[in-house]
Motif scaffolding. Structure first.
Motif, short mmCIF file in Angstrom:
data_model
loop_
_atom_site.label_atom_id
_atom_site.label_comp_id
_atom_site.label_asym_id
_atom_site.label_seq_id
_atom_site.Cartn_x
_atom_site.Cartn_y
_atom_site.Cartn_z
N ILE A 134 -1.74 5.11 0.62
CA ILE A 134 -0.87 5.19 1.80
C ILE A 134 -1.70 5.55 3.03
O ILE A 134 -1.53 4.95 4.10
CB ILE A 134 0.27 6.21 1.59
N ASP A 135 -2.60 6.50 2.89
CA ASP A 135 -3.45 6.90 4.00
C ASP A 135 -4.27 5.72 4.51
O ASP A 135 -4.37 5.49 5.72
CB ASP A 135 -4.37 8.05 3.56
N LYS A 136 -4.83 4.94 3.60
CA LYS A 136 -5.63 3.78 4.00
C LYS A 136 -4.80 2.74 4.72
O LYS A 136 -5.23 2.19 5.74
CB LYS A 136 -6.31 3.16 2.78
N ILE A 137 -3.62 2.45 4.21
CA ILE A 137 -2.81 1.42 4.86
C ILE A 137 -2.31 1.89 6.23
O ILE A 137 -2.26 1.12 7.19
CB ILE A 137 -1.66 0.93 3.96
N LEU A 138 -1.98 3.17 6.36
CA LEU A 138 -1.54 3.69 7.66
C LEU A 138 -2.67 3.68 8.68
O LEU A 138 -2.43 3.54 9.89
CB LEU A 138 -0.97 5.10 7.50
N LYS A 139 -3.89 3.81 8.22
CA LYS A 139 -5.05 3.79 9.11
C LYS A 139 -5.57 2.37 9.35
O LYS A 139 -6.55 2.18 10.05
CB LYS A 139 -6.18 4.65 8.53
N GLY A 140 -4.91 1.38 8.72
CA GLY A 140 -5.33 -0.01 8.91
C GLY A 140 -6.57 -0.39 8.13
O GLY A 140 -7.23 -1.38 8.44
N GLU A 141 -6.89 0.37 7.11
CA GLU A 141 -8.10 0.10 6.33
C GLU A 141 -7.85 -0.89 5.18
O GLU A 141 -8.80 -1.35 4.56
CB GLU A 141 -8.65 1.41 5.76
N ILE A 142 -6.59 -1.21 4.90
CA ILE A 142 -6.29 -2.17 3.85
C ILE A 142 -5.76 -3.42 4.54
O ILE A 142 -4.82 -3.37 5.32
CB ILE A 142 -5.23 -1.62 2.86
N ARG A 143 -6.37 -4.54 4.23
CA ARG A 143 -5.97 -5.81 4.82
C ARG A 143 -5.79 -6.83 3.70
O ARG A 143 -6.49 -6.79 2.70
CB ARG A 143 -7.02 -6.32 5.78
N ASN A 144 -4.90 -7.76 3.91
CA ASN A 144 -4.70 -8.85 2.97
C ASN A 144 -5.87 -9.81 3.12
O ASN A 144 -6.12 -10.34 4.20
CB ASN A 144 -3.36 -9.56 3.26
N GLU A 145 -6.61 -10.04 2.06
CA GLU A 145 -7.80 -10.87 2.10
C GLU A 145 -7.49 -12.34 2.38
O GLU A 145 -8.34 -13.08 2.82
CB GLU A 145 -8.56 -10.76 0.77
N GLU A 146 -6.25 -12.79 2.14
CA GLU A 146 -5.88 -14.18 2.34
C GLU A 146 -5.63 -14.51 3.81
O GLU A 146 -5.55 -15.67 4.19
CB GLU A 146 -4.64 -14.52 1.51
N SER A 147 -5.44 -13.52 4.66
CA SER A 147 -5.12 -13.77 6.08
C SER A 147 -6.32 -14.27 6.86
O SER A 147 -7.41 -13.99 6.65
CB SER A 147 -4.62 -12.49 6.74
#
Length: 108
Positions: free
Chosen positions: A95-108
């Motif tokens: 959750i912390d990573k996604i809120l900080k924008g550190e997780i991205r969808n690789e297909e985009s």
């Protein structure tokens, strides 16, 4: 709090509170209220369910001439508490990573 908190998290908070020390219902409610909006009428069914699942047990003690029911963790409850701690570490990091924008969808 803006976020809806599920029953598993409520269970984890109850077990964590009782991991520190045994507690009676009202005290337990007050401690859990610090992090979750919970009433005694919400908490007692949770306590009964956790007892039925074998995670809690009760005992009574006299207090000011009245009986007070205390809750404590069983061995199974201690194990379940440890499982929740480990699961929370993984979940909160994600959750912390996604809120900080550190997780991205690789297909985009």
């Amino acid at each position: 709090m803006t976020f809806q908190l599920g029953s598993a998290l409520l269970d984890a908070c109850v077990l964590a509170t009782l991991h520190k020390e045994d507690a009676y219902g009202y005290k337990l409610t007050q401690e859990v209220k610090v992090v979750m909006n919970v009433s005694e009428s919400t908490l007692y069914p949770v306590l009964r369910r956790l007892m039925k699942e074998g995670y809690l047990e009760t005992y009574d003690e006299q207090h000011l001439g009245r009986n007070r029911r205390y809750y404590r963790l069983t061995e199974s409850g201690k194990i379940k508490y440890e499982e929740y701690v480990e699961e929370w570490k993984i979940f909160s990091l994600k959750i912390d990573k996604i809120l900080k924008g550190e997780i991205r969808n690789e297909e985009s």
